[in-house]
Enzyme design. Structure first.
Site, PDB file in Angstrom:
ATOM      1  N   HIS A 233      24.572  -6.381  -2.170  1.00 36.16           N
ATOM      2  CA  HIS A 233      23.712  -5.215  -1.988  1.00 36.16           C
ATOM      3  C   HIS A 233      22.237  -5.542  -2.204  1.00 36.16           C
ATOM      4  O   HIS A 233      21.379  -5.025  -1.493  1.00 36.16           O
ATOM      5  CB  HIS A 233      24.134  -4.090  -2.947  1.00 36.16           C
ATOM      6  CG  HIS A 233      25.269  -3.260  -2.451  1.00 36.16           C
ATOM      7  ND1 HIS A 233      26.569  -3.715  -2.456  1.00 36.16           N
ATOM      8  CD2 HIS A 233      25.303  -2.008  -1.924  1.00 36.16           C
ATOM      9  CE1 HIS A 233      27.353  -2.769  -1.965  1.00 36.16           C
ATOM     10  NE2 HIS A 233      26.613  -1.725  -1.630  1.00 36.16           N
TER      11      HIS A 233
ATOM     12  N   ALA B 225      29.604   0.001   2.904  1.00 40.36           N
ATOM     13  CA  ALA B 225      30.320   1.233   2.565  1.00 40.36           C
ATOM     14  C   ALA B 225      30.838   1.110   1.146  1.00 40.36           C
ATOM     15  O   ALA B 225      32.004   0.800   0.912  1.00 40.36           O
ATOM     16  CB  ALA B 225      31.454   1.477   3.552  1.00 40.36           C
TER      17      ALA B 225
ATOM     18  N   ARG C 166       0.803  -1.219   0.000  1.00 42.57           N
ATOM     19  CA  ARG C 166       0.000   0.000   0.000  1.00 42.57           C
ATOM     20  C   ARG C 166       0.837   1.271   0.000  1.00 42.57           C
ATOM     21  O   ARG C 166       0.285   2.373  -0.047  1.00 42.57           O
ATOM     22  CB  ARG C 166      -0.958   0.003   1.212  1.00 42.57           C
ATOM     23  CG  ARG C 166      -2.110  -0.988   1.048  1.00 42.57           C
ATOM     24  CD  ARG C 166      -3.048  -0.969   2.251  1.00 42.57           C
ATOM     25  NE  ARG C 166      -2.402  -1.489   3.450  1.00 42.57           N
ATOM     26  CZ  ARG C 166      -2.286  -2.801   3.719  1.00 42.57           C
ATOM     27  NH1 ARG C 166      -2.771  -3.706   2.877  1.00 42.57           N
ATOM     28  NH2 ARG C 166      -1.698  -3.208   4.834  1.00 42.57           N
TER      29      ARG C 166
ATOM     30  N   ASP D 121      29.800   1.405  -7.527  1.00 45.11           N
ATOM     31  CA  ASP D 121      29.903   2.064  -6.218  1.00 45.11           C
ATOM     32  C   ASP D 121      31.241   1.691  -5.583  1.00 45.11           C
ATOM     33  O   ASP D 121      31.342   1.451  -4.375  1.00 45.11           O
ATOM     34  CB  ASP D 121      28.732   1.668  -5.321  1.00 45.11           C
ATOM     35  CG  ASP D 121      28.509   2.624  -4.155  1.00 45.11           C
ATOM     36  OD1 ASP D 121      29.092   3.733  -4.169  1.00 45.11           O
ATOM     37  OD2 ASP D 121      27.767   2.269  -3.222  1.00 45.11           O
TER      38      ASP D 121
END
Length: 386
Positions: free
Chosen positions: A254, A311, A230, A277
């Protein structure tokens, strides 16, 4: 100055839309691809031969989120020399173009980073295309490893620094629940690639930000409100919107592979982009580094602080492509596009980068059948991988 020699890349398998093709030769002069021809084309006989030894020839990889590599972190020293070292480290893994990424820092550090990237492009440092500024306009509730003490709202000086003429694309990650819509619209209207990330926004706020100029999402699923029955959240807005791009970290840590496959199935083709990343351990011997005063250690490819907070990553683009094929089950041709032509389109360089076709930059990743990089070409120059 005499013209650059014509170079023929021979004995390779050129990756096209439908898979590798044998019998093709890629002709390169200077920084550009001249043509893709049959091996018996008369120009091949006249050219200098470069033997690919039966390996695969892919478009060079473009990574729009690179925090560091080779033991270097962009935040620590935003200089041309740092950028040179990071680009060299990632070149071993087929990355021919990147947006060095500045994680949340001071206004002074942001300006230094913008200037360093401009200088690197001016000095033609191979592989530096532009910059990604990730923060400091983020939400404390979804801060991740970022230093929330440095979070703030953008002021006029910040906006002017970002929209000033730069040598390459400027990508900015911000939280739509923190930054006013008129600021988003101004940044986007001036050409900044505005993306959402580290945000606690709901669906309605995110949808409004998309309408104002947000064009993508930083590391989809991570550091944002999830999709629920919802409350669609940021993830729901990202998957529901057909026009925006989504960066995916395909490292198996991840995001779960099934969750990644859901995103790829939901988005139109061309809108899911591989990112790393990446942090300093990529291409370095040391597994540890310091970020915001915290010691981060990479174990089994996972970069975490002592509390277990992610990190960045220890992923490289070659690994991201391999994982997309082996872990997600996508064809190599599509995984390759997710690492080349799709990110090029996201940052507005799709007319010059990301494809093996005449007139484009001669950027290539040469991979063997295990999808390990053996050689990387940047701007028509070969960089063998030891």
């Amino acid at each position: 100055m005499p013209p650059s020699p014509l170079i023929a890349l021979v004995n390779g398998r050129v990756l096209g839309d439908h898979g590798p093709r044998e019998g093709l030769v890629v002709l390169v002069r200077g920084k550009r691809i001249v043509a893709i021809v049959a091996h018996d084309d008369p120009r091949v006989a006249e050219a200098q031969k470069h033997d690919l030894h039966g390996n695969l020839l892919l478009p060079g990889f473009i990574d729009v989120q690179v925090n560091g590599g080779g033991g270097l972190l962009f935040n620590d020293s935003p200089t041309v020399e740092t950028l040179r070292g990071i680009a060299e480290a990632h070149r071993k893994f087929g990355t021919t173009g990147m947006l060095p990424t500045l994680i949340t820092d001071t206004a002074e550090k942001m300006r230094a980073a913008l200037q360093a990237v401009d200088d690197a492009i001016e000095q033609r440092i191979p592989g530096i295309l532009g910059i990604h500024v990730e923060g400091p306009f983020l939400a404390n509730a979804r801060k991740g490893i970022h230093n929330a003490d440095l979070f703030r709202l953008p002021d006029d000086d910040d906006v002017e620094a970002l929209i000033a003429p730069h040598k390459g694309p400027v990508m900015l990650t911000l939280a739509p629940d923190q930054v006013p819509l008129p600021v988003i619209a101004r940044l986007s209207g001036a050409g900044v690639v505005v993306v959402a990330g580290h945000t606690a926004a709901n669906y309605t706020t995110t949808r409004a930000a998309l309408d104002a100029g947000v064009c993508g999402f930083t590391h989809l699923y991570n550091a944002m409100t999830p999709l629920t029955s919802r409350d669609p959240g940021v993830v729901g807005a990202a998957l529901d919107d057909p026009h925006s791009w989504c960066g995916l970290i395909v490292d198996g840590h991840h995001v779960h592979p099934a969750t990644l496959r859901v995103a790829i199935a939901a988005k139109p083709r061309g809108k899911c982009v591989l990112v790393t990343d990446a942090m300093p351990p990529v291409g370095a011997d040391r597994p540890d580094y310091v970020l915001n005063g915290q010691t981060i250690v990479m174990r089994d490819g996972i970069c975490q602080n002592e509390a277990g907070v992610l990190a960045g990553s220890g992923l490289d683009m070659a690994g991201a492509v391999r994982n997309t094929v082996q872990m997600l089950g996508l064809p190599l041709a599509e995984a390759s596009r997710m690492a080349s032509s799709y990110p090029a389109a996201w940052i507005g360089l799709d007319r010059t980068h990301g494809r093996i076709t005449a007139g484009y930059q001669a950027d290539f990743a040469v991979m063997d059948d295990s999808l390990t990089v053996r050689e990387t070409w940047v701007g028509g120059v070969s960089h063998p991988v030891d």
